[in-house]
Structure formats: structure tokens, C-alpha cells
Design a protein around this motif. Structure first.
Motif, PDB file in Angstrom:
ATOM      1  N   ALA A 160       9.944   2.537  -4.916  1.00 57.51           N
ATOM      2  CA  ALA A 160      11.041   3.501  -5.009  1.00 57.51           C
ATOM      3  C   ALA A 160      10.816   4.677  -4.054  1.00 57.51           C
ATOM      4  CB  ALA A 160      11.169   4.006  -6.451  1.00 57.51           C
ATOM      5  N   ARG A 161      11.819   5.479  -3.925  1.00 59.74           N
ATOM      6  CA  ARG A 161      11.758   6.669  -3.076  1.00 59.74           C
ATOM      7  C   ARG A 161      10.615   7.581  -3.515  1.00 59.74           C
ATOM      8  NH1 ARG A 161      15.212   9.218   0.397  1.00 59.74           N
ATOM      9  NH2 ARG A 161      15.241  11.497   0.408  1.00 59.74           N
ATOM     10  N   PHE A 162       9.930   8.157  -2.539  1.00 59.70           N
ATOM     11  CA  PHE A 162       8.830   9.101  -2.723  1.00 59.70           C
ATOM     12  C   PHE A 162       7.519   8.447  -3.171  1.00 59.70           C
ATOM     13  CE2 PHE A 162      12.591  11.878  -3.835  1.00 59.70           C
ATOM     14  CZ  PHE A 162      12.655  12.462  -2.576  1.00 59.70           C
ATOM     15  N   ALA A 163       7.510   7.137  -3.387  1.00 65.13           N
ATOM     16  CA  ALA A 163       6.259   6.470  -3.757  1.00 65.13           C
ATOM     17  C   ALA A 163       5.321   6.416  -2.548  1.00 65.13           C
ATOM     18  CB  ALA A 163       6.534   5.061  -4.260  1.00 65.13           C
ATOM     19  N   GLU A 164       4.027   6.308  -2.829  1.00 65.81           N
ATOM     20  CA  GLU A 164       3.020   6.139  -1.784  1.00 65.81           C
ATOM     21  C   GLU A 164       2.615   4.667  -1.754  1.00 65.81           C
ATOM     22  OE1 GLU A 164       1.596   8.648   0.047  1.00 65.81           O
ATOM     23  OE2 GLU A 164       2.114  10.490  -1.041  1.00 65.81           O
ATOM     24  N   VAL A 165       2.465   4.120  -0.543  1.00 64.08           N
ATOM     25  CA  VAL A 165       2.076   2.725  -0.378  1.00 64.08           C
ATOM     26  C   VAL A 165       0.887   2.652   0.563  1.00 64.08           C
ATOM     27  CG1 VAL A 165       2.794   0.423   0.347  1.00 64.08           C
ATOM     28  CG2 VAL A 165       4.468   1.969  -0.690  1.00 64.08           C
ATOM     29  N   VAL A 166      -0.168   1.973   0.135  1.00 67.30           N
ATOM     30  CA  VAL A 166      -1.359   1.757   0.971  1.00 67.30           C
ATOM     31  C   VAL A 166      -1.470   0.266   1.254  1.00 67.30           C
ATOM     32  CG1 VAL A 166      -3.870   1.884   1.089  1.00 67.30           C
ATOM     33  CG2 VAL A 166      -2.575   3.769   0.053  1.00 67.30           C
ATOM     34  N   VAL A 167      -1.515  -0.098   2.537  1.00 65.25           N
ATOM     35  CA  VAL A 167      -1.668  -1.494   2.937  1.00 65.25           C
ATOM     36  C   VAL A 167      -2.900  -1.615   3.824  1.00 65.25           C
ATOM     37  CG1 VAL A 167      -0.647  -3.452   4.154  1.00 65.25           C
ATOM     38  CG2 VAL A 167       0.813  -1.929   2.808  1.00 65.25           C
ATOM     39  N   ILE A 168      -3.819  -2.489   3.440  1.00 63.61           N
ATOM     40  CA  ILE A 168      -5.050  -2.723   4.196  1.00 63.61           C
ATOM     41  C   ILE A 168      -5.052  -4.161   4.687  1.00 63.61           C
ATOM     42  CG2 ILE A 168      -7.568  -2.695   4.150  1.00 63.61           C
ATOM     43  CD1 ILE A 168      -7.444  -0.708   1.874  1.00 63.61           C
TER      44      ILE A 168
END
Length: 308
Positions: A173-181
């Protein structure tokens, strides 16, 4: 017409079982790394609405009198306000690439890219869980608050299905943080599309590229056979050393394309090598999620920090 039966490759079944058997040890490593970096304290603490005491500060003319801490103010001739710690939980999605290209380790490193990515994800989950954040694993776990986040993530990874080089972020959703490694060695245009799609959602993305040092330096000579771990295709070079410069230039251009796409969207991009301590990669991610720049921006040692 009957639905097609998915083809399950035996090598991938073996790889999944191998990862599952290593996860308890990787979880222990992740906790150690997290403890060494932040001693279990997440770096986003600041003043704001909440119940936990933060600090005393001088009273400012015009503030409501009810905010004054009369017990503290009685100790001297000044008025003080009791600040509380900001306790609004942030939703953070964490994801590690478990596809076949990640299961690579050269003689220059003591761990594979896959194991390092898993350790970083579990360590970050441990830190964020202790910090009261709402953490989820795309396609496997909905975001939840809890100090046992690392254990939940490890259990979910044991039961994960076919690996992919990019997560399904439909639930973000909007404003969420996403970390992709991941190693991000897939098509650059596909990566740009993924980045643009997430920017459209209004989320914030942090990318950490994990590479083996041999993939960076290409220290190969003579006649060598190269095998694509994703497709099984084989390519033979009679003089591997002769293509080193072209290979490094192409890798650099590929990385620059992804980094520029991330920078244009306002996202962060870092590089981490498996011959470096895992804590360096964790510092980069912790610093970005903390709203500032980490002391080690790229997850690498000086002198050439690499980030967007």
C-alpha cells in the motif's frame, strides 16, 4: 481443456530442501549480526505521540499548561515538558531473491549469495520486530507486529514454493517500505518496470544488490565452461581472460541502469559483496529505513561507496 501440470525440476527441489536444512543456522547468524549492529534497537526512535518516555525539554511559551511536568519543574526554576517516544508502526515488506542464480559461491567468498541474502533479511526482520514495526513477507506473510519476526520469516521460507527473482507486491500500500535483496542480474528493462510500478503505488523501495566478488572481478583465465543456473544453457570460452573488460563494462552498465531507475523514483540502491561482513549490508538497510544515510552507504568498504 485440462490445466497444464507444472514441471518440477529435481535440482530445484534439492535446492529448496538444502536451504530449509540451513535455515536454523542462518537464523542464528542473523541474530548475531543484528545484535552486533544495533544491539536489538531499531534506529527510527524519535519524539512524538506515544506512552514511552523520551526526554525532558524546556517549556515553550504558548504550549498547553497540561504538558508541563510539574515534578521535574519543581527541581529548579524552569518549566519542563515530558516528551514521549513516537510509536506509530510502519509497514515494511522484506524479500530475498531465492532463485537459482543466487545459489553461487566462488572460492573468494565463504558464503553463497543466497545464504547472505537470507541472513540479511532475517537480521533486518529481527531488528524491525524488536522496534515494533509491522513486517511482512510478500506472498507468504501478512504484515504483523511481533518480536518473533525472524522466527516467523524463517518458518515461512522453509515452506516457500517456486523461487522468483522479484516479489509479488500487489498487497503493498501507499507509504509502505519495501526491501528487496538479490543479485538483480535479470533484464534491466524488467527491473525498471518493477521500480516504476512500485513508484506508482506511492511506496518506498530499498534495493540491495548482493554479488560474489568473482562476479565483480571476473578473475578467470583460459578455457572455461559457463553454465546459466536459471536455464541450464552452457557457453564455452577458449580465452576467458580476453573478455574480462567487456564483461565488467556490461555489468557496470547494467548496474547503472538499475541504480538510475531507482534514483529517478526517489528510491535507494546499494551494493554488497559476499566477501564482506554481513553487518555492512545490514547497516545500509538500517540506515535507509531509519530515514538517513548509513555510515557505510553502499554496504561495502571504502573507498568507493555505491548508492542511489
Amino acid at each position: 481443456m485440462a490445466a497444464a501440470t507444472p514441471i518440477i525440476v529435481p535440482e530445484r527441489i534439492g535446492a529448496a530442501r538444502s536451504l530449509a536444512s540451513r535455515l536454523p543456522e542462518l537464523l542464528i547468524d542473523a541474530r548475531r549480526v543484528a545484535a552486533n549492529v544495533m544491539l536489538g534497537v531499531h534506529g527510527r526512535r524519535r519524539a512524538g505521540p506515544g506512552e514511552t518516555f523520551w526526554e525532558f525539554r524546556p517549556y515553550t511559551q504558548g504550549e498547553p499548561a497540561r504538558r508541563i511536568d510539574w515534578r521535574r519543574s519543581a527541581r529548579d526554576r524552569h518549566l519542563y515538558v515530558r516528551e514521549r517516544e513516537w510509536e506509530a508502526s510502519q509497514t515494511v515488506w522484506l524479500w530475498a531473491d531465492l532463485s537459482p542464480s543466487m545459489d553461487f559461491r566462488s572460492r573468494l567468498a565463504e558464503t553463497s549469495k543466497l545464504d547472505r541474502a537470507v541472513v540479511l533479511i532475517l537480521a533486518l526482520a529481527d531488528m524491525l520486530g524488536r522496534g515494533g514495526e509491522r513486517i511482512g513477507l510478500p506472498g507468504l506473510l501478512e504484515p504483523r507486529i511481533g518480536r518473533n519476526a525472524a522466527e516467523r520469516f524463517a518458518t515461512a521460507l522453509m515452506q516457500s514454493g517456486a523461487p522468483s527473482d522479484w516479489p509479488n507486491l500487489d498487497r503493498v500500500a501507499r507509504f509502505a517500505e519495501v526491501v528487496v535483496i538479490g543479485d538483480f542480474l535479470s533484464d534491466a528493462q524488467s527491473m525498471r518496470t518493477h521500480i516504476q510500478d512500485l513508484a506508482t503505488k506511492g511506496a518506498n523501495l530499498h534495493l540491495l544488490q548482493v554479488l560474489d566478488p568473482a562476479e565483480e572481478a571476473f578473475p578467470f583465465e583460459g578455457r572455461l565452461e559457463f553454465r546459466d543456473p536459471e536455464t541450464g544453457a552452457v557457453w564455452t570460452s577458449e580465452r576467458a581472460g580476453s573478455i574480462r573488460d567487456r564483461y565488467k563494462a556490461r555489468l557496470g552498465a547494467h548496474r547503472d541502469a538499475i541504480s538510475e531507475a531507482a534514483r529517478s523514483a526517489g528510491f535507494s540502491f546499494g551494493v554488497h559483496h559476499t566477501d564482506r561482513p554481513a553487518a555492512e549490508g545490514l547497516l545500509f538497510l538500517q540506515g535507509r529505513l531509519g530515514g538517513g544515510r548509513s555510515a557505510i552507504e553502499s554496504g561495502r568498504a571504502p573507498p568507493e561507496p555505491s548508492y542511489a
